[in-house]
Write an enzyme that holds these catalytic residues in place. Structure first.
Site, PDB file in Angstrom:
ATOM      1  N   ALA A 250       0.860  -1.188   0.000  1.00  0.00           N
ATOM      2  CA  ALA A 250       0.000   0.000   0.000  1.00  0.00           C
ATOM      3  C   ALA A 250       0.893   1.233   0.000  1.00  0.00           C
ATOM      4  O   ALA A 250       2.060   1.173   0.383  1.00  0.00           O
ATOM      5  CB  ALA A 250      -0.888  -0.020   1.229  1.00  0.00           C
TER       6      ALA A 250
ATOM      7  N   GLY B  71       0.882  -5.201   0.914  1.00  0.00           N
ATOM      8  CA  GLY B  71      -0.273  -5.371   0.035  1.00  0.00           C
ATOM      9  C   GLY B  71       0.101  -6.035  -1.288  1.00  0.00           C
ATOM     10  O   GLY B  71      -0.733  -6.688  -1.914  1.00  0.00           O
TER      11      GLY B  71
ATOM     12  N   GLU C 279      -0.045  -9.590  -0.572  1.00  0.00           N
ATOM     13  CA  GLU C 279      -1.461  -9.952  -0.405  1.00  0.00           C
ATOM     14  C   GLU C 279      -2.186 -10.009  -1.752  1.00  0.00           C
ATOM     15  O   GLU C 279      -3.062 -10.845  -1.961  1.00  0.00           O
ATOM     16  CB  GLU C 279      -2.143  -8.945   0.536  1.00  0.00           C
ATOM     17  CG  GLU C 279      -1.639  -9.097   1.970  1.00  0.00           C
ATOM     18  CD  GLU C 279      -2.093  -7.966   2.880  1.00  0.00           C
ATOM     19  OE1 GLU C 279      -1.811  -6.789   2.548  1.00  0.00           O
ATOM     20  OE2 GLU C 279      -2.718  -8.235   3.902  1.00  0.00           O
TER      21      GLU C 279
ATOM     22  N   GLU D 286       4.659  -5.090   7.228  1.00  0.00           N
ATOM     23  CA  GLU D 286       3.811  -4.105   7.926  1.00  0.00           C
ATOM     24  C   GLU D 286       4.249  -3.882   9.364  1.00  0.00           C
ATOM     25  O   GLU D 286       4.168  -2.769   9.889  1.00  0.00           O
ATOM     26  CB  GLU D 286       2.337  -4.555   7.895  1.00  0.00           C
ATOM     27  CG  GLU D 286       1.671  -4.438   6.541  1.00  0.00           C
ATOM     28  CD  GLU D 286       1.816  -5.677   5.673  1.00  0.00           C
ATOM     29  OE1 GLU D 286       2.720  -6.516   5.950  1.00  0.00           O
ATOM     30  OE2 GLU D 286       1.045  -5.814   4.707  1.00  0.00           O
TER      31      GLU D 286
HETATM   32  N1  DAK Z   1       4.512   3.363  -0.581  1.00  0.00           N
HETATM   33  C1  DAK Z   1       4.859   4.585  -1.088  1.00  0.00           C
HETATM   34  N2  DAK Z   1       6.027   4.827  -1.696  1.00  0.00           N
HETATM   35  C2  DAK Z   1       6.886   3.803  -1.801  1.00  0.00           C
HETATM   36  C3  DAK Z   1       6.602   2.514  -1.317  1.00  0.00           C
HETATM   37  C4  DAK Z   1       5.334   2.309  -0.689  1.00  0.00           C
HETATM   38  N3  DAK Z   1       4.914   1.128  -0.242  1.00  0.00           N
HETATM   39  N4  DAK Z   1       7.654   1.711  -1.589  1.00  0.00           N
HETATM   40  C5  DAK Z   1       8.565   2.486  -2.210  1.00  0.00           C
HETATM   41  N5  DAK Z   1       8.110   3.742  -2.340  1.00  0.00           N
HETATM   42  C6  DAK Z   1       8.768   4.896  -2.925  1.00  0.00           C
HETATM   43  C7  DAK Z   1       9.891   5.392  -2.026  1.00  0.00           C
HETATM   44  O1  DAK Z   1       9.393   6.226  -0.997  1.00  0.00           O
HETATM   45  C8  DAK Z   1      10.761   6.122  -3.022  1.00  0.00           C
HETATM   46  O2  DAK Z   1      10.143   7.356  -3.290  1.00  0.00           O
HETATM   47  P1  DAK Z   1      11.039   8.707  -3.368  1.00  0.00           P
HETATM   48  O3  DAK Z   1      11.862   8.728  -2.157  1.00  0.00           O
HETATM   49  O4  DAK Z   1      11.829   8.521  -4.643  1.00  0.00           O
HETATM   50  O5  DAK Z   1      10.006   9.781  -3.459  1.00  0.00           O
HETATM   51  C9  DAK Z   1      10.620   5.261  -4.276  1.00  0.00           C
HETATM   52  O6  DAK Z   1       9.426   4.500  -4.114  1.00  0.00           O
HETATM   53  C10 DAK Z   1      11.771   4.289  -4.401  1.00  0.00           C
HETATM   54  O7  DAK Z   1      11.835   3.554  -3.197  1.00  0.00           O
HETATM   55  P2  DAK Z   1      13.257   3.077  -2.603  1.00  0.00           P
HETATM   56  O8  DAK Z   1      14.290   4.116  -2.808  1.00  0.00           O
HETATM   57  O9  DAK Z   1      13.001   2.595  -1.232  1.00  0.00           O
HETATM   58  O10 DAK Z   1      13.568   1.849  -3.606  1.00  0.00           O
HETATM   59  P3  DAK Z   1      14.479   0.601  -3.366  1.00  0.00           P
HETATM   60  O11 DAK Z   1      14.554  -0.062  -4.697  1.00  0.00           O
HETATM   61  O12 DAK Z   1      15.766   0.975  -2.667  1.00  0.00           O
HETATM   62  O13 DAK Z   1      13.676  -0.351  -2.355  1.00  0.00           O
HETATM   63  C11 DAK Z   1      11.692  -1.524  -1.587  1.00  0.00           C
HETATM   64  C12 DAK Z   1      12.503  -0.997  -2.806  1.00  0.00           C
HETATM   65  C13 DAK Z   1      10.383  -2.057  -2.152  1.00  0.00           C
HETATM   66  C14 DAK Z   1      12.439  -2.636  -0.895  1.00  0.00           C
HETATM   67  C15 DAK Z   1      11.476  -0.353  -0.587  1.00  0.00           C
HETATM   68  O14 DAK Z   1      10.977   0.762  -1.299  1.00  0.00           O
HETATM   69  C16 DAK Z   1      10.500  -0.696   0.496  1.00  0.00           C
HETATM   70  O15 DAK Z   1      10.849  -1.349   1.505  1.00  0.00           O
HETATM   71  N6  DAK Z   1       9.248  -0.230   0.369  1.00  0.00           N
HETATM   72  C17 DAK Z   1       8.233  -0.333   1.409  1.00  0.00           C
HETATM   73  C18 DAK Z   1       7.744  -1.762   1.539  1.00  0.00           C
HETATM   74  C19 DAK Z   1       6.686  -1.879   2.624  1.00  0.00           C
HETATM   75  O16 DAK Z   1       6.941  -1.627   3.811  1.00  0.00           O
HETATM   76  N7  DAK Z   1       5.490  -2.317   2.223  1.00  0.00           N
HETATM   77  C20 DAK Z   1       4.371  -2.472   3.145  1.00  0.00           C
HETATM   78  C21 DAK Z   1       3.490  -1.244   3.089  1.00  0.00           C
HETATM   79  S1  DAK Z   1       2.084  -1.401   4.175  1.00  0.00           S
HETATM   80  C22 DAK Z   1      -5.444  -2.794   3.670  1.00  0.00           C
HETATM   81  C23 DAK Z   1      -4.941  -3.220   2.465  1.00  0.00           C
HETATM   82  C24 DAK Z   1      -3.568  -3.248   2.281  1.00  0.00           C
HETATM   83  C25 DAK Z   1      -2.727  -2.854   3.286  1.00  0.00           C
HETATM   84  C26 DAK Z   1      -3.250  -2.423   4.490  1.00  0.00           C
HETATM   85  C27 DAK Z   1      -4.616  -2.395   4.682  1.00  0.00           C
HETATM   86  N8  DAK Z   1      -6.859  -2.763   3.868  1.00  0.00           N
HETATM   87  C28 DAK Z   1      -7.748  -3.250   2.806  1.00  0.00           C
HETATM   88  C29 DAK Z   1      -7.451  -2.362   5.100  1.00  0.00           C
HETATM   89  C30 DAK Z   1      -1.304  -2.876   3.009  1.00  0.00           C
HETATM   90  C31 DAK Z   1      -0.384  -2.305   3.752  1.00  0.00           C
HETATM   91  C32 DAK Z   1       0.972  -2.263   3.245  1.00  0.00           C
HETATM   92  O17 DAK Z   1       1.303  -2.802   2.220  1.00  0.00           O
END
Ligand code: DAK
Length: 256
Positions: A66, A109, A112, A132
């Protein structure tokens, strides 16, 4: 055909291919992207000519989850008033089989979304995870439930409570992905083409029956399978399939 920038939709015969396309945010699942994806999938689900669907990302990321930047701004009240889970439920309600083609990161997500699909084809550099917990939340799109059913409680607990990522090979060993392929995208489309050639009604019944195994107790699941089997026996396609076998020719299924 391009439906929108964030989801590229195209057809390869009877297979619909939706490609997530937000490279600047690692295909983070923004509200806009999710709405487009659901729109595309529902259109295909209502189209008799689409027999199987592939959801893919790019080489380096399927989806990073997400959109954390949007989630950061979302209040508790908004979360309660406008649950995004509606969109996820609509995806899960798709009757057409869906295959996730995953290369690179499938996190949160993104993982998921792959789990909502009926099969997963991964590249050698695919990585799956539910990070998460590192953000102070837990999975909210079915991750704790679907992952647990697929890989078992102990393993799911570890991934959900630590946020550790698993490689494609580890995911394969856990039974989380169907196959790991160098030509991951082509392999996913090829698998979808095989499903698309099968009798369409039987394919949908088969999907429902297998899904019921997750949702019901064994006796109820077997009774449900029996009903679906009887429906399959009422189709013209099963007469064609059986005749084709006996006549040593390819069946021509018509979805009747
Ligand atoms: N959201 C927003 N921006 C993101 C992002 C994300 N999930 N993942 C990456 N980006 C953005 C980064 O902020 C960065 O943006 P700028 O700084 O350039 O503005 C750009 O993408 C490049 O990211 P990185 O520099 O980090 O890129 P890398 O290749 O070094 O790393 C990575 C890639 C995927 C390993 C890393 O970006 C990362 O760890 N991302 C976050 C992963 C994460 O924590 N995902 C879980 C998110 S929480 C629900 C439904 C769904 C959900 C919840 C509720 N309901 C129906 C109730 C889901 C929740 C989640 O998924």
């Amino acid at each position: 055909m391009t439906v929108s920038e964030v989801v590229l939709a195209e057809r390869d015969g009877a297979v619909g291919i939706a490609r997530l396309n937000r490279p600047e945010a690692r295909n983070a699942l923004s509200a806009d992207l999710m709405e487009r994806l659901v729109e595309v999938i529902e259109d295909w689900d209502a189209d008799d000519d689409v027999r199987c669907i592939v959801i893919a990302g790019g080489d380096d990321y399927f989806a990073a989850g997400a959109d954390i930047k949007a989630m950061r701004e979302r209040s508790f009240q908004e979360t309660m008033a406008n649950p995004t889970s509606v969109l996820w439920s609509r995806l899960a309600a798709c009757r057409t089989p869906m295959i996730a083609a995953v290369s690179g990161f499938a996190l949160g997500g993104g993982c998921e979304l792959a789990l909502i699909c009926d099969m997963i084809v991964a590249s050698e550099k695919a990585e799956f995870g539910q990070p998460e917990i590192t953000l102070g939340i837990i999975p909210g799109a079915g991750g704790t439930q679907r992952l647990t059913r697929v890989i078992g409680k102990q393993r799911a607990m570890e991934l959900v409570l630590t946020g550790r990522r698993v490689s494609a090979q580890e995911a394969l060993a856990m039974g989380f992905v169907n196959r790991v392929e160098k030509q991951w995208f082509e392999a996913a489309v090829e698998l979808a083409q095989v499903v698309a050639r099968r009798a369409p009604i039987a394919v949908r019944l088969g999907k429902q029956a297998v899904q019921a195994a997750d949702e019901t107790a064994l006796a109820a699941g077997i009774a449900y399978e029996r009903r679906l089997y009887e429906l399959a026996m009422a189709t013209e396609d099963r007469l064609e399939g059986m005749a084709a076998f006996i006549e040593k020719r390819r069946p021509e299924f018509r979805g009747r």
